[in-house]
Design a protein around this motif. Structure first.
Motif, PDB file in Angstrom:
ATOM      1  N   ALA A 771      40.338  41.910  35.798  1.00  0.00           N
ATOM      2  CA  ALA A 771      40.877  42.645  36.942  1.00  0.00           C
ATOM      3  C   ALA A 771      41.905  43.654  36.462  1.00  0.00           C
ATOM      4  O   ALA A 771      42.844  43.290  35.747  1.00  0.00           O
ATOM      5  N   LEU A 772      41.719  44.920  36.842  1.00  0.00           N
ATOM      6  CA  LEU A 772      42.619  45.990  36.400  1.00  0.00           C
ATOM      7  C   LEU A 772      42.862  46.970  37.547  1.00  0.00           C
ATOM      8  O   LEU A 772      41.976  47.189  38.382  1.00  0.00           O
ATOM      9  N   ALA A 773      44.059  47.557  37.570  1.00  0.00           N
ATOM     10  CA  ALA A 773      44.358  48.618  38.526  1.00  0.00           C
ATOM     11  C   ALA A 773      45.560  49.411  38.045  1.00  0.00           C
ATOM     12  O   ALA A 773      46.478  48.853  37.439  1.00  0.00           O
ATOM     13  N   PHE A 774      45.549  50.725  38.306  1.00  0.00           N
ATOM     14  CA  PHE A 774      46.687  51.601  38.028  1.00  0.00           C
ATOM     15  C   PHE A 774      47.566  51.692  39.262  1.00  0.00           C
ATOM     16  O   PHE A 774      47.079  51.645  40.404  1.00  0.00           O
ATOM     17  N   CYS A 783      47.063  43.740  35.270  1.00  0.00           N
ATOM     18  CA  CYS A 783      45.920  43.088  34.623  1.00  0.00           C
ATOM     19  C   CYS A 783      45.880  41.625  35.026  1.00  0.00           C
ATOM     20  O   CYS A 783      46.864  40.903  34.847  1.00  0.00           O
ATOM     21  N   GLY A 784      44.765  41.175  35.575  1.00  0.00           N
ATOM     22  CA  GLY A 784      44.585  39.776  35.939  1.00  0.00           C
ATOM     23  C   GLY A 784      43.525  39.138  35.066  1.00  0.00           C
ATOM     24  O   GLY A 784      42.546  39.781  34.673  1.00  0.00           O
ATOM     25  N   ALA A 785      43.698  37.837  34.760  1.00  0.00           N
ATOM     26  CA  ALA A 785      42.816  37.179  33.797  1.00  0.00           C
ATOM     27  C   ALA A 785      42.337  35.820  34.302  1.00  0.00           C
ATOM     28  O   ALA A 785      42.787  35.313  35.339  1.00  0.00           O
ATOM     29  N   ASN A1018      32.367  53.057  24.492  1.00  0.00           N
ATOM     30  CA  ASN A1018      32.576  51.697  24.983  1.00  0.00           C
ATOM     31  C   ASN A1018      31.365  50.862  24.623  1.00  0.00           C
ATOM     32  O   ASN A1018      30.230  51.332  24.682  1.00  0.00           O
ATOM     33  N   GLU A1019      31.621  49.614  24.234  1.00  0.00           N
ATOM     34  CA  GLU A1019      30.526  48.716  23.886  1.00  0.00           C
ATOM     35  C   GLU A1019      30.517  47.437  24.715  1.00  0.00           C
ATOM     36  O   GLU A1019      29.454  46.879  24.975  1.00  0.00           O
ATOM     37  N   ASP A1020      31.684  46.968  25.136  1.00  0.00           N
ATOM     38  CA  ASP A1020      31.718  45.658  25.806  1.00  0.00           C
ATOM     39  C   ASP A1020      32.911  45.567  26.745  1.00  0.00           C
ATOM     40  O   ASP A1020      33.803  44.746  26.566  1.00  0.00           O
ATOM     41  N   ALA A1021      32.961  46.409  27.759  1.00  0.00           N
ATOM     42  CA  ALA A1021      34.078  46.396  28.699  1.00  0.00           C
ATOM     43  C   ALA A1021      33.862  45.300  29.734  1.00  0.00           C
ATOM     44  O   ALA A1021      32.782  45.172  30.314  1.00  0.00           O
ATOM     45  N   HIS A1035      40.800  49.679  30.094  1.00  0.00           N
ATOM     46  CA  HIS A1035      39.681  48.737  30.118  1.00  0.00           C
ATOM     47  C   HIS A1035      39.953  47.587  29.163  1.00  0.00           C
ATOM     48  O   HIS A1035      40.729  47.716  28.199  1.00  0.00           O
ATOM     49  N   THR A1036      39.354  46.452  29.451  1.00  0.00           N
ATOM     50  CA  THR A1036      39.510  45.267  28.605  1.00  0.00           C
ATOM     51  C   THR A1036      38.225  45.032  27.837  1.00  0.00           C
ATOM     52  O   THR A1036      37.120  45.165  28.376  1.00  0.00           O
ATOM     53  N   THR A1037      38.393  44.715  26.568  1.00  0.00           N
ATOM     54  CA  THR A1037      37.278  44.390  25.685  1.00  0.00           C
ATOM     55  C   THR A1037      37.649  43.123  24.934  1.00  0.00           C
ATOM     56  O   THR A1037      38.641  43.116  24.209  1.00  0.00           O
ATOM     57  N   ARG A1038      36.885  42.096  25.113  1.00  0.00           N
ATOM     58  CA  ARG A1038      37.217  40.785  24.567  1.00  0.00           C
ATOM     59  C   ARG A1038      38.629  40.404  25.021  1.00  0.00           C
ATOM     60  O   ARG A1038      38.875  40.299  26.205  1.00  0.00           O
ATOM     61  N   ASP A1039      39.564  40.191  24.086  1.00  0.00           N
ATOM     62  CA  ASP A1039      40.910  39.780  24.500  1.00  0.00           C
ATOM     63  C   ASP A1039      41.914  40.918  24.385  1.00  0.00           C
ATOM     64  O   ASP A1039      43.115  40.688  24.319  1.00  0.00           O
TER      65      ASP A1039
END
Length: 1459
Positions: A771-774, A783-785, A1018-1021, A1035-1039
């Motif tokens: 979860a992401l937002a500006f 950022c939520g996880a 990007n490969e894995d967002a 964007h988040t990729t893995r950790d």
């Protein structure tokens, strides 16, 4: 060539002007003016020669090259305009501020004296700081305390109300502060206009500037202190800590701790539990430092009195919020702060007025006291009392004046002039008794004659009459002492007064002297004459900070409508130009590497680890230099830029930007650097400048701070040990300063050539941050996880700003409110939570349905919130009435929600539809609702967005397509393709649409033309968000969370030359200019810039660290570290299971093939020495013996074999030391004396046989069957074999053993699994250290100890060189105290050091002496992944300084030899 003729005509007119100047008396001009004039003439002449050369060419040549020549003419015109602009600006500065007539030798002596004053001043300041620290032993550790903000601070310059003045107001305040005897009738008699309100805990006293608020606050604070009811006092000011709203709460908390032991106890715990509270938001500070301890003290039955908190001049704190930050924080917790009472004074400025009037909780508890509402007869009487007392005192101190030297009529005239402004009366008496004059009578006559004569007409007229009288008083004060100044004195007056007025912090005379480059005596000559408007005190050989007695004087000096005399008027832009230039020059003269002379050649300390750092900063970074480092960009951004200032900026950027970052780190000010650098670039691009390298260098510095913020902010030395060495190879700052760095890790290969689109990154710790937002102002990212954590991050640096605690469920969605002050979150438990951004507290929880909340959204007016769920429902709520709601429905999973600016709600679902809902006229009591439009698709809708004008709707599909619709009629317009499913969409205001996909590049489309404008790799967002300003992407990729920008053009390039011409030549040139950088970047990475190993299957460094072997699918390559070149390539079939082993000498190496063969190669010529065949399964380990004559190998075929290396050719003969059918050997280690072998095995169907009489010890646990895919049972075990292959010990295991190791003395064994499980064994009874001693009876079981390392996927484990812990992949884990008895003393010469990385990204070295040394910090994109960090990160060989690993197909080689 009309443009060329126009240019020459313009030059000719300038030449004529210069000739007139020369004839008018050039010889008599000041030297500086001559120099500027000559420079201007010379630069103009250069343009003339170039233009005339072009004009002399043949017409045909000029015609053919017309487009190029037009570009040149335009460039010459710009240069000419720039030279004229600079000449005029610098002439103005020279005339106003920099008239120098002192002889050079006199100036040099003055400068030396000023430096001595600085040394004395700084020394005394340091001693005072030490003494102050000794006096505050009972202070709260971890909190800042602004002692100068106390009401009783010694040299504050404040005073209490004069005797017999303000009686009614003070009595009313005292009565209000005593609720037990509060007489409302009496209060009404005292102040009839005061409306009394019951049960209020805040008294707000407000009035215009000069009404005496501070004097009143000082008197109230003293009264509270004398009556033992003062809790704290904080007198705000526009400089230093007193202007920092964060200091208010910390001061209050520290003061309250003195009065209540229970409060102090709770406060100490709170500070310990929140180590970063001193930099937290004000709301969080109020909650943790005040509300929490107050509640804890009350719960313990603390018997403390009502404590009164006095806060004066709150409006002078730096606070740009729409509502006062402090008042907003106070409103959230005021209910929890009883028995505290607050007395707050301020001017009625908008943000404070809004705070008291519009913050509901605050308004209900506030009693207002407007001083302007006090009857004027009271104020006039009090001013008269004050004047009579002061005039009488002056008469007593001046023998010639006499006791009745001022008549009552004159007193009343001054009272009338004062217009109820106490500051007027104060200024009059200060002017009359100025210590620089001996005749107060004469002073008063001058004042009354000039001021009264000009003010009597307007005194009762226009609304500004009160200020008119004050302005004339100020002008008279200046006129009295600087009535007819020399050019030198007038220029000095403007420099000094302008700096005092416009400086961001108050300075001492010595600091002002250093900043302006003048001797202290010249500064004192000015300020000593202005004691009636300036306040400062002498303390022995030094002085306190200079402060303006009242801000109205500063406002007067910079306002041309108020300050009518050009001799005294300060022009802010000119003064800022001068100050910016002085700051730059001071930094150029003073900044240097390791300015505080901290020994850091090897230790790389963090700032907080440096002993006596504040004292070192005070010694080596004087106040003027601190000021220049903090505020040079502020002054530059408000200045007019000329050639001198631009040249100084260029010199500074080329030589000292890295030194500047060092000072910011020491001062703890790195957090503001990015915004300052960015705003400075924007400013430079907004003004007409010649071409300059400064913008590119400032941009590069901005990227450095963004990328390396965690390292630079934590340790000043990392500017040189991390930021410069690890910046891209084409970074301008790296190219300028890399050669000058020492004791740093050298990156042999692996760096990017240019800055990537990734600005900053942060390891979130959770691979499922979804979860992401500006924020609306582009400042923050939330950022939520999966673990329930929600983090607020700085959008420039990715540094954590706030943590929201209270949710433990997977956070699936987040959204900022339109104001940016609140956040909505939705979790997989069906909960929607409303969070306060400032405090991190949960404001409300909507207990939802059992289904997961998959999307949340705010309406643009903030009135509505919507949440979508997995069951297809959408709940729409009113923010003002949280329980009021309606339910809208889809048939399946609601993926995304978005509000349009016209109020419509758009929803996308797995039911293949996007629905548009009208919310303006929704029936909140109905149960069935119909959408305005239903947009049907052929697949699941993963994301939706609405254009800013509400005309267009975009729907992103699982197929990767993004479909564009017209919202008004549901007409499908077009589709944009992508290669993977869409995860986020955003419209920008200029017809651009941003599309983020989970496994393909992010794309920026032009909606009107369907053209692809930009893309991001990007490969894995897992999640993505776009900033509202259209610049950044998170964007988040893995950790890891990454904050990127669209590639586009670097910001400084937008200042490059532009032309409106459209000739083919110009178009071709523009095309080449824009594409050449990309073409260069796409070429092979020559030399040491980068080594691409996209297809590498395995990598290993030689024991000497000189060579690196990379095995590919069809060949191996040998790379030389020193030259950065591939030196050998040979055919070889590799795989991801390839094993590499170097011989101890590094002359040969062995690597496995896909046919299970082991090939041994000679390094010098790349010759194949031996090829060993015999294994029938995957080879899992290869080890050379110490004499390099044999090779040991282990395989999934269940065998351990020994091969003879000395011969040449192919060989299938070997010694099978161990063979067990059905076993797979997964790991092998050989002891240092080569007498023992330790292996991990996995056997199918049945456990290993443990009945053999050869076993010296029995397993300590029963076998455990692991069911492979639910079909085959596998049993895992650890075996110890002697040199002959005989099994002497077996231990059953649950983990799949991936790594085994012996300690150097062979008495300990280490076993690790892929899931992070680690076991330590004591082998002393099986393998005694003393081989000559008789063996003790074998134990029944070997002692086993388990270490918990979490669930990381670690493939390699080893004992650390010091024997006190283990190296687990990238980590160093020290044995806990209970296992210290298992530590070993190693004497190995093959492994004296090892390297590891901690969870924060710091790379360390550990040696035999257990001395861990921090080397540098690694960017997340430069760190090896957990599974990649095994043998390549730590190699137990004589290669102690080279670290090599692969990241994203790139070879990373770090050489730590110089560290």
């Amino acid at each position: 060539m009309d443009a060329l003729e126009a240019l020459l005509d313009r030059v000719e007119s300038l030449r004529g002007m210069l000739e007139k100047v020369s004839k008018a008396g050039y010889a008599n001009c000041p030297p500086m003016f001559k120099e500027r004039l000559d420079t201007f003439a010379s630069k103009t002449q250069v343009v003339v020669h170039e233009a005339q050369g072009l004009q002399s060419q043949q017409p045909l040549v000029r015609f053919i090259n017309a487009s190029d020549y037009m570009e040149k003419v335009e460039d010459w015109m710009k240069k000419l305009s720039w030279h004229v602009q600079s000449f005029i600006l610098e002439g103005t500065i020279t005339l106003e501020l920099t008239v120098y007539e002192m002889a050079a030798d006199v100036r040099q002596v003055s400068k030396q004296m000023g430096e001595r004053f600085d040394q004395v001043d700084n020394g005394i300041a340091a001693v005072r700081s030490d003494i102050s620290q000794l006096k505050t032993d009972d202070a709260i550790p971890g909190l800042r305390y602004a002692s100068r903000a106390r009401f009783d601070f010694g040299d504050s310059g404040r005073s209490a109300c004069a005797p017999d003045t303000r009686k009614e107001v003070l009595e009313a305040i005292y009565s209000w502060l005593r609720p037990e005897d509060r007489d409302r009738t009496r209060l009404h008699e005292l102040l009839p206009s005061l409306e009394l309100l019951p049960d209020r805990s805040i008294l707000w006293i407000y009035a215009l500037a000069g009404a005496g608020k501070t004097t009143l606050a000082e008197t109230v604070a003293k009264w509270c202190h004398d009556n033992d009811c003062l809790g704290s006092s904080f007198f705000c000011a526009r400089d230093g800590d007193r202007s920092d709203v964060h200091c208010i709460v910390q001061n209050i908390a520290s003061d309250l701790a003195h009065y209540c032991p229970e409060f102090r106890e709770a406060l100490l715990v709170a500070v310990k539990d929140n180590p970063h509270i001193r930099t937290a938001s004000v709301s969080q500070q109020v909650q943790i430092l005040l509300a929490g301890p107050v509640q804890a003290a009350n719960a313990k039955g603390a018997s403390w009195k009502r404590r009164i908190i006095v806060i004066d001049a709150l409006d002078e704190c730096k606070d740009s919020s729409a509502e006062s930050t402090f008042l907003h924080a106070l409103s959230l917790h005021i209910k929890e702060l009883a028995p505290l009472i607050f007395v707050i004074t301020s001017r009625p400025v908008p943000n404070i007025t809004r705070g008291f009037r519009f913050l509901e909780e605050l308004g209900k508890r506030t009693q207002e006291l407007p001083l302007d509402g006090i009857p004027s007869e009271y104020t006039d009487r009090d001013i008269g009392i004050f004047l009579r007392a002061r005039f009488a005192d002056i008469g007593r101190r001046h023998a010639g004046a006499g006791p009745d030297w001022v008549s009552e009529k004159e007193v009343l005239r001054v009272v009338k002039l004062a217009e109820r402004l106490f500051i007027f009366a104060t200024t009059v008496t200060s002017f009359v008794e100025d210590p620089n004059v001996v005749d107060p009578r004469h002073q008063l006559d001058i004042l009354l004659h000039s001021v009264y004569g000009r003010s009597k007409v307007g005194a009762n007229g226009a609304p500004g009459a009160r200020l008119d009288a004050l302005d004339e008083l100020y002008e008279q004060v200046l006129q009295a002492f600087f009535g007819n100044p020399s050019p030198v004195l007038q220029a000095r007056l403007k420099r000094v007064l302008g700096t005092i007025v416009l400086a961001e912090e108050r300075l001492r005379p010595s600091g002002l002297s250093a900043l302006l480059g003048e001797d202290v005596g010249s500064i004192l000559d000015v300020i000593e004459r202005l004691r009636s408007v300036l306040s400062f005190f002498s303390e022995g050989d030094t002085y306190t900070e200079i402060q303006i007695i009242h801000l109205s004087f500063a406002d007067f000096l910079i306002d041309p409508k108020r300050c009518k005399s050009p001799r005294f008027l300060v022009t802010p832009s000119i003064q800022h130009s001068f100050l910016a230039l002085r700051c730059l020059k001071l930094m150029q003269e003073s900044l240097k590497y390791n300015i505080c002379q901290i020994p850091s050649e090897h230790d790389n300390p963090l700032n907080h680890e440096i002993i006596d750092l504040p004292a070192k900063i005070a010694e080596h970074v004087p106040p003027a230099l601190q000021y220049a480092s903090r505020y040079w960009m502020r002054h530059l951004g408000l200045s007019e830029v000329g050639e001198e200032l631009l040249a100084a900026l260029e010199d500074f950027c080329k030589g000292h930007l890295h030194h500047w970052l060092e000072v910011l780190s020491l001062l703890g000010c790195v957090n503001g650097a990015v915004e300052a650098l960015r705003s400075t670039q924007l400013f430079l691009r907004s003004v007409a400048l010649r071409e300059t390298e400064a913008t590119a260098l400032l941009y590069d510095c901005e990227r450095v701070v963004q990328a390396f913020y965690p390292a630079i902010s934590a340790s000043f030395i990392q500017v040189y040990r991390t930021a410069i060495p690890f910046s891209p190879t084409d970074s301008p700052l790296r190219r300028l300063h890399q050669a000058g760095t020492s004791h740093a890790v050298e990156v042999r290969t692996g760096l990017e050539k240019v800055w990537s689109t990734t600005l900053s990154s942060r390891v979130t710790g959770d691979p499922l941050a979804t979860a992401l937002a500006f924020s609306p102002d582009n400042t923050y990212v939330v950022c939520g996880a999966k673990d329930g954590s929600i983090q607020l991050l700085n959008a420039h640096t990715a540094a954590q700003v706030q943590a929201f605690e209270g949710d433990t469920d997977w956070i699936l969605c987040v959204s900022f409110s339109p104001t940016g002050k609140e956040i909505l979150s939705g979790s997989d438990a069906g909960m929607v939570r409303l969070w306060d951004v400032a405090t991190g507290t949960c404001l409300h929880v909507w207990e939802g349905r059992a289904d997961s909340i998959t999307s949340v959204a705010w309406s643009l007016d903030g009135a509505l919130v919507a949440s979508g769920a997995q069951d297809g429902s959408i709940i729409l709520r009113m923010v003002a009435m949280p329980e009021k709601m309606v339910v809208l429905r889809h048939k399946n999973y609601v993926r995304d929600l978005a509000f349009a600016s016209d109020g419509h709600l758009v929803s996308g679902s797995d039911d293949y539809t996007c629905k548009v809902w009208g919310t303006k006229r929704i029936d909140w009591d109905a149960t069935d609702h119909t959408p305005s439009h239903t947009l049907e698709h052929d697949h699941r809708i993963m994301a939706v967005a609405v254009s800013p004008d509400s005309c267009l709707v975009a729907c992103g599909l699982l197929t990767g397509a993004t479909v564009l619709w017209r919202k008004s009629d549901g007409q499908r317009l077009r589709s944009f393709p992508s290669k993977s499913h869409v995860i986020s969409l955003a419209f920008y205001s200029d017809s651009r649409l941003a599309v983020a996909c989970n496994a393909s590049p992010f794309i920026l489309w032009d909606v009107s033309t369907a053209m692809r404008l930009d893309s991001l790799d990007n490969e894995d967002a897992r999640a993505a968000a776009f900033s509202p300003d259209g610049v950044h992407v998170a964007h988040t990729t893995r950790d890891t969370l990454q904050i990127c920008r669209w590639s586009g053009i670097a910001p400084w390039q937008s200042n490059s030359k532009k032309t409106t011409a459209s000739s083919p030549a110009i178009r071709a040139k523009q095309w080449l200019h824009s594409h050449l950088p990309a073409l260069r970047a796409s070429q092979g990475m020559e030399g040491k810039a980068d080594v691409l190993v996209d297809d590498a299957r395995a990598v290993a460094v030689s024991p000497t660290g000189a060579l690196i072997l990379a095995v590919f699918d069809k060949e191996w390559r040998l790379w030389e570290v020193s030259s950065g070149q591939w030196i050998l390539t040979r055919k070889h079939t590799g795989s991801y299971d390839t094993i590499i082993a170097w011989s101890p000498s590094g002359h040969t190496f062995a690597c496995t093939d896909t046919d299970y063969a082991i090939r041994v190669w000679e390094v010098q010529m790349g010759k194949l020495v031996r090829s060993f065949r015999g294994h029938s399964g995957l080879v899992t380990a290869v080890v050379f013996t110490a004499d390099e004559q044999h090779l040991l190998s282990a395989s999934w075929d269940g065998s351990i074999r020994r091969w003879k290396v000395g011969q040449t050719g192919q060989d299938t003969s070997c010694d099978v030391l161990f063979q067990s059918d059905g076993h797979e050997i997964t790991a092998l280690a050989v002891s240092s004396d080569e007498q023992w072998m330790l292996s991990g095995t996995s056997r199918s169907d049945s456990p290993p046989d443990t009945s053999s009489a050869d076993l010296l010890a029995k397993p300590s646990r029963q076998p455990w069957a692991y069911h492979d895919w639910g079909i085959t049972s596998r049993y895992r075990a650890l075996r110890l074999n002697d040199a002959t292959g005989r099994v002497v010990w077996i231990e059953h295991h649950r983990i799949l053993i991936s790594s085994v190791a012996f300690s150097e003395d062979c008495t300990r064994a280490l076993v690790g699994g892929c899931d992070g499980g680690v076991f330590l064994y004591d082998l002393t009874q099986l393998i005694p250290p003393d081989k000559s001693a008789p063996r003790s009876p074998p134990p029944l079981a070997v002692s086993e100890y388990q270490l918990s390392l979490g669930s990381e996927d670690i493939l390699h484990y080893a004992f650390s060189p010091d024997g006190q812990g283990i190296i687990a992949g990238m980590r160093y884990v020290r044995f806990p105290p209970e296992l210290q008895h298992l530590s070993t003393c190693t004497t190995s010469v093959s492994m004296t050091t090892a390297h590891y990385m901690d969870h924060d990204g710091w790379l360390w070295r550990i040696g035999k002496d257990s001395d861990s040394r921090r080397l540098c910090w690694l960017l997340p994109q430069h760190r090896p992944a957990a599974a990649d960090g095994g043998p390549t990160l730590h190699s137990p060989s004589t290669c102690q300084h080279v670290i090599t690993y692969m990241i994203n197909g790139r070879l990373m080689v770090l050489d730590a030899a110089n560290c």
